[in-house]
Design an enzyme around this catalytic site. Structure first.
Site, PDB file in Angstrom:
ATOM      1  N   CYS A  52       0.834  -1.209   0.000  1.00 55.85           N
ATOM      2  CA  CYS A  52       0.000   0.000   0.000  1.00 55.85           C
ATOM      3  C   CYS A  52       0.872   1.264   0.000  1.00 55.85           C
ATOM      4  O   CYS A  52       1.575   1.541   0.965  1.00 55.85           O
ATOM      5  CB  CYS A  52      -0.904  -0.033   1.232  1.00 55.85           C
ATOM      6  SG  CYS A  52      -1.828   1.474   1.531  1.00 55.85           S
ATOM      7  N   CYS A  74       0.003   3.863   2.694  1.00 53.50           N
ATOM      8  CA  CYS A  74       0.454   3.363   4.000  1.00 53.50           C
ATOM      9  C   CYS A  74       1.923   3.714   4.213  1.00 53.50           C
ATOM     10  O   CYS A  74       2.322   4.130   5.304  1.00 53.50           O
ATOM     11  CB  CYS A  74       0.271   1.852   4.102  1.00 53.50           C
ATOM     12  SG  CYS A  74      -1.432   1.302   3.987  1.00 53.50           S
TER      13      CYS A  74
END
Length: 168
Positions: free
Chosen positions: A93, A96
């Site tokens: 991600c 993230c």
């Protein structure tokens, strides 16, 4: 001759230059990375300039943000006497990875008053499902074993710090 050809000929004759693709009015990926310096006291404000370089680094190099798993969830999160910030993330991600320096800055700023943890949703699907995590990054704040706040998506360090301040 088409109207576009006539307009192009007229603009070149007048010496003006027309953009083919006007700049987008929406925020881009880089607008998050190049955010203005934080207006928070302590470590968050001091390290904001370092986090501007958009470092996509893993959590592992600092010990301020610890891993939590299903086996340690009850002890580290639900049994904690201090407020706990848990980041639900995954290695693949991109947003993230952008949040990692922000979480580390908040962990430095609130050392001793807030416990910061991270949970890999790929390895711990049961916990993520039980708390209704449907998108990452998602940050949950717990106090006295109860979920108090949910922050979904990548946010700035000032936004996250203001959210944390309400539970200290």
């Amino acid at each position: 001759m088409s109207s576009e050809t006539i307009a192009a000929a007229a603009s070149s004759a007048l010496g003006t230059r027309r953009l083919r693709h006007p700049p987008a009015a929406t925020a881009s990926f880089l607008s998050f990375c190049l955010r203005p310096a934080a207006r928070l006291p302590g470590v968050v404000a001091a390290s904001a300039s370092a986090s501007r370089r958009c470092k996509a680094k893993a959590h592992g190099d600092g010990q301020l943000v610890l891993d939590v798993a299903e086996s340690t969830w009850d002890d580290l999160v639900l049994g904690s006497e201090s407020p706990v910030l848990v980041e639900f993330w995954a290695p693949w991600c991109g947003p993230c990875r952008l949040m990692h320096p922000v979480i580390e800055d908040v962990a430095k700023a609130y050392t001793g008053r807030l416990r910061c943890l991270k949970l890999n949703t790929d390895k711990n699907r049961d916990i993520a499902t039980s708390y209704g995590i449907r998108s990452i990054p998602t940050i949950l704040i717990f106090k006295n074993g109860e979920r108090k706040e949910m922050v979904i998506g990548a946010v700035t360090d000032t936004t996250l710090a203001m959210t944390v301040e309400r539970f200290l």
